[in-house]
Design a protein around this motif. Structure first.
Motif, PDB file in Angstrom:
ATOM      1  N   UNK A 180       0.830  -1.212   0.000  1.00 10.92           N
ATOM      2  CA  UNK A 180       0.000   0.000   0.000  1.00 10.92           C
ATOM      3  C   UNK A 180       0.871   1.272   0.000  1.00 10.92           C
ATOM      4  N   UNK A 181       1.912   1.241   0.859  1.00 12.63           N
ATOM      5  CA  UNK A 181       2.829   2.396   0.924  1.00 12.63           C
ATOM      6  C   UNK A 181       3.466   2.639  -0.439  1.00 12.63           C
ATOM      7  N   UNK A 182       3.884   1.530  -1.086  1.00  8.78           N
ATOM      8  CA  UNK A 182       4.580   1.649  -2.374  1.00  8.78           C
ATOM      9  C   UNK A 182       3.630   2.165  -3.452  1.00  8.78           C
ATOM     10  N   UNK A 183       2.389   1.659  -3.403  1.00  8.90           N
ATOM     11  CA  UNK A 183       1.386   2.104  -4.376  1.00  8.90           C
ATOM     12  C   UNK A 183       1.125   3.608  -4.197  1.00  8.90           C
ATOM     13  N   UNK A 184       0.985   4.017  -2.939  1.00  6.92           N
ATOM     14  CA  UNK A 184       0.734   5.442  -2.663  1.00  6.92           C
ATOM     15  C   UNK A 184       1.934   6.281  -3.097  1.00  6.92           C
ATOM     16  N   UNK A 185       3.149   5.767  -2.816  1.00  6.87           N
ATOM     17  CA  UNK A 185       4.352   6.524  -3.200  1.00  6.87           C
ATOM     18  C   UNK A 185       4.405   6.703  -4.713  1.00  6.87           C
ATOM     19  N   UNK A 186       3.987   5.640  -5.422  1.00  7.40           N
ATOM     20  CA  UNK A 186       3.927   5.744  -6.889  1.00  7.40           C
ATOM     21  C   UNK A 186       2.967   6.845  -7.311  1.00  7.40           C
ATOM     22  N   UNK A 187       1.861   6.942  -6.577  1.00  9.39           N
ATOM     23  CA  UNK A 187       0.879   7.989  -6.874  1.00  9.39           C
ATOM     24  C   UNK A 187       1.440   9.380  -6.595  1.00  9.39           C
ATOM     25  N   UNK A 188       2.179   9.497  -5.487  1.00  4.76           N
ATOM     26  CA  UNK A 188       2.770  10.805  -5.128  1.00  4.76           C
ATOM     27  C   UNK A 188       3.796  11.214  -6.184  1.00  4.76           C
ATOM     28  N   UNK A 189       4.620  10.238  -6.566  1.00  5.56           N
ATOM     29  CA  UNK A 189       5.638  10.518  -7.598  1.00  5.56           C
ATOM     30  C   UNK A 189       4.964  10.940  -8.904  1.00  5.56           C
ATOM     31  N   UNK A 190       3.784  10.362  -9.149  1.00 11.28           N
ATOM     32  CA  UNK A 190       3.068  10.699 -10.379  1.00 11.28           C
ATOM     33  C   UNK A 190       2.244  11.978 -10.280  1.00 11.28           C
ATOM     34  N   UNK A 191       2.282  12.658  -9.109  1.00  5.51           N
ATOM     35  CA  UNK A 191       1.647  13.980  -9.020  1.00  5.51           C
ATOM     36  C   UNK A 191       0.473  14.096  -8.064  1.00  5.51           C
ATOM     37  N   UNK A 192       0.083  12.997  -7.381  1.00  2.00           N
ATOM     38  CA  UNK A 192      -1.038  13.120  -6.422  1.00  2.00           C
ATOM     39  C   UNK A 192      -0.530  13.686  -5.104  1.00  2.00           C
ATOM     40  N   UNK A 193      -1.407  14.345  -4.357  1.00  2.00           N
ATOM     41  CA  UNK A 193      -0.976  14.755  -3.016  1.00  2.00           C
ATOM     42  C   UNK A 193      -1.018  13.513  -2.116  1.00  2.00           C
ATOM     43  N   UNK A 194      -0.213  13.499  -1.030  1.00  2.00           N
ATOM     44  CA  UNK A 194      -0.063  12.282  -0.225  1.00  2.00           C
ATOM     45  C   UNK A 194      -1.381  11.720   0.302  1.00  2.00           C
ATOM     46  N   UNK A 195      -2.280  12.589   0.756  1.00  2.00           N
ATOM     47  CA  UNK A 195      -3.537  12.102   1.325  1.00  2.00           C
ATOM     48  C   UNK A 195      -4.391  11.411   0.256  1.00  2.00           C
ATOM     49  N   UNK A 196      -4.472  12.043  -0.905  1.00  2.00           N
ATOM     50  CA  UNK A 196      -5.254  11.461  -2.007  1.00  2.00           C
ATOM     51  C   UNK A 196      -4.635  10.135  -2.443  1.00  2.00           C
ATOM     52  N   UNK A 197      -3.304  10.119  -2.548  1.00  2.00           N
ATOM     53  CA  UNK A 197      -2.610   8.894  -2.974  1.00  2.00           C
ATOM     54  C   UNK A 197      -2.890   7.770  -1.984  1.00  2.00           C
ATOM     55  N   UNK A 198      -2.874   8.091  -0.678  1.00  2.00           N
ATOM     56  CA  UNK A 198      -3.105   7.068   0.359  1.00  2.00           C
ATOM     57  C   UNK A 198      -4.524   6.502   0.234  1.00  2.00           C
ATOM     58  N   UNK A 199      -5.500   7.394   0.008  1.00  2.00           N
ATOM     59  CA  UNK A 199      -6.897   6.928  -0.083  1.00  2.00           C
ATOM     60  C   UNK A 199      -7.086   6.019  -1.305  1.00  2.00           C
ATOM     61  N   UNK A 200      -6.508   6.404  -2.437  1.00  2.00           N
ATOM     62  CA  UNK A 200      -6.643   5.551  -3.634  1.00  2.00           C
ATOM     63  C   UNK A 200      -5.921   4.211  -3.439  1.00  2.00           C
ATOM     64  N   UNK A 201      -4.735   4.273  -2.812  1.00  2.00           N
ATOM     65  CA  UNK A 201      -3.972   3.024  -2.622  1.00  2.00           C
ATOM     66  C   UNK A 201      -4.704   2.096  -1.653  1.00  2.00           C
ATOM     67  N   UNK A 202      -5.217   2.664  -0.560  1.00  2.00           N
ATOM     68  CA  UNK A 202      -5.961   1.836   0.412  1.00  2.00           C
ATOM     69  C   UNK A 202      -7.217   1.272  -0.251  1.00  2.00           C
ATOM     70  N   UNK A 203      -7.869   2.094  -1.050  1.00  2.00           N
ATOM     71  CA  UNK A 203      -9.075   1.644  -1.753  1.00  2.00           C
ATOM     72  C   UNK A 203      -8.763   0.504  -2.714  1.00  2.00           C
ATOM     73  N   UNK A 204      -7.590   0.566  -3.340  1.00  2.00           N
ATOM     74  CA  UNK A 204      -7.212  -0.492  -4.292  1.00  2.00           C
ATOM     75  C   UNK A 204      -7.028  -1.820  -3.560  1.00  2.00           C
ATOM     76  N   UNK A 205      -6.343  -1.779  -2.394  1.00  2.00           N
ATOM     77  CA  UNK A 205      -6.148  -3.033  -1.657  1.00  2.00           C
ATOM     78  C   UNK A 205      -7.474  -3.536  -1.084  1.00  2.00           C
TER      79      UNK A 205
END
Ligand SMILES: NC(=O)c1ccc[n+]([C@@H]2O[C@H](COP(=O)([O-])OP(=O)(O)OC[C@H]3O[C@@H](n4cnc5c(N)ncnc54)[C@H](OP(=O)(O)O)[C@@H]3O)[C@@H](O)[C@H]2O)c1
Length: 267
Positions: A180-205
């Motif tokens: 989940x952390x890695x997925x969110x980090x990928x999202x942050x690197x791709x331009x999402x803000x950390x909170x949004x990236x965390x919610x999408x990553x948690x939602x994916x799992x």
């Protein structure tokens, strides 16, 4: 029923939070002891339960005693409480310490059930494996099922399989959290803000787990359904496959299982 929790740390606290949220126990029915009276009091205050300045006092008024200390302390704590534990039900959540060793440390006068919950008991979405020792009665087993089913689902297993259950289900949430952390980090690197990236990553799992649990279809079949040839998912999965993702995760499970076996040999 009064419950004593010996070791009000992460897992002891998670179990207490879940039990209280489910309503099966009130704050004045649970008493904690920890390595020092001060830490027991601090944990009790934050959880809204009672604290005791000694393990023996905590155990004395309880019908069910949860052992939630680290493996290294488990047998000496039980041995020091042998008198107080006589005639009671001891439910251990400790990884790698065999129920026969716990029973022997309590001088054979305590009924023992070994369990392996996971950290999601805190939010009542845990999965707990229960392995009864020969000393426990069917009523004891019912009580253990009652408590753990209030904080998630329960599966009865043989004690022999607890090492691998510990790896997949006890340690598994940490492996999934790394994903989940890695997925969110990928999202942050791709331009999402950390909170949004965390919610999408948690939602994916959560989506993956819900699909498996609610459709009854295999993870592989579900994965194949969402992987169109030459699509975005296929591009990402290709990278994971080239890096032997599945084999690496299986190695992590093997390492966790081996550590559980090592701990049980030391006990
Ligand atoms: N973490 C997981 O996901 C997980 C999953 C399943 C099972 N488990 C098992 O759960 C157990 C606890 O793990 P944890 O992560 O909750 O560890 P933890 O946070 O370190 O908690 C251990 C607790 O034991 C207390 N303690 C230490 N010595 C004691 C003593 N002599 N008498 C009474 N209490 C004592 C500590 O007191 P202080 O607060 O004063 O230090 C602490 O509250 C382990 O055996 C582990 O194998 C863990």
């Amino acid at each position: 029923m009064k419950y004593a929790v010996i070791g009000g740390g992460n897992m002891g606290g998670a179990l207490i939070r879940g039990m209280m949220a489910s309503g099966i126990a009130k704050g004045n029915e649970i008493i904690i002891s920890s390595s020092t009276p001060a830490s027991a009091e601090k944990a009790a205050l934050s959880l809204g339960v009672l604290s005791s300045d000694s393990n023996a006092k905590a155990v004395s008024g309880a019908g069910i005693v949860f052992l939630c200390v680290k493996p290294a302390q488990a047998l000496s704590v039980v041995a020091s409480l042998a008198g107080e534990l006589a005639g009671k039900l001891l439910i251990s959540i400790v990884a790698g310490i065999q129920s026969e060793e716990l029973h022997r440390s309590a001088l054979g006068a305590t009924r023992v059930i070994r369990t392996m919950p996971n950290t999601a008991v805190r939010v009542r979405k845990g999965v707990t494996a229960i392995a009864p020792h020969s000393s426990c009665t069917s009523e004891d087993l019912d009580q253990a099922r009652h408590v753990f089913s209030s904080v998630g689902s329960v599966l009865e297993v043989t004690e022999k399989s607890l090492d691998i259950v510990t790896a997949v289900s006890g340690s598994g949430p940490a492996f999934a959290l790394l994903m989940l952390e890695s997925l969110a980090q990928g999202g942050i690197t791709g331009g999402l803000d950390p909170e949004t990236a965390k919610i999408f990553a948690a939602g994916a799992l959560a989506a993956a787990a819900a699909l498996v649990l609610e459709t009854g279809e295999s993870p592989r079949a579900l994965r194949e359904q969402i992987t169109s040839p030459s699509g975005t998912t296929a591009a990402g999965l290709g990278v994971l496959e080239e890096s032997n993702f599945s084999s690496i995760v299986q190695q992590a499970v093997r390492a966790a299982k081996n550590r559980s076996v090592e701990l049980s040999k030391k006990s």
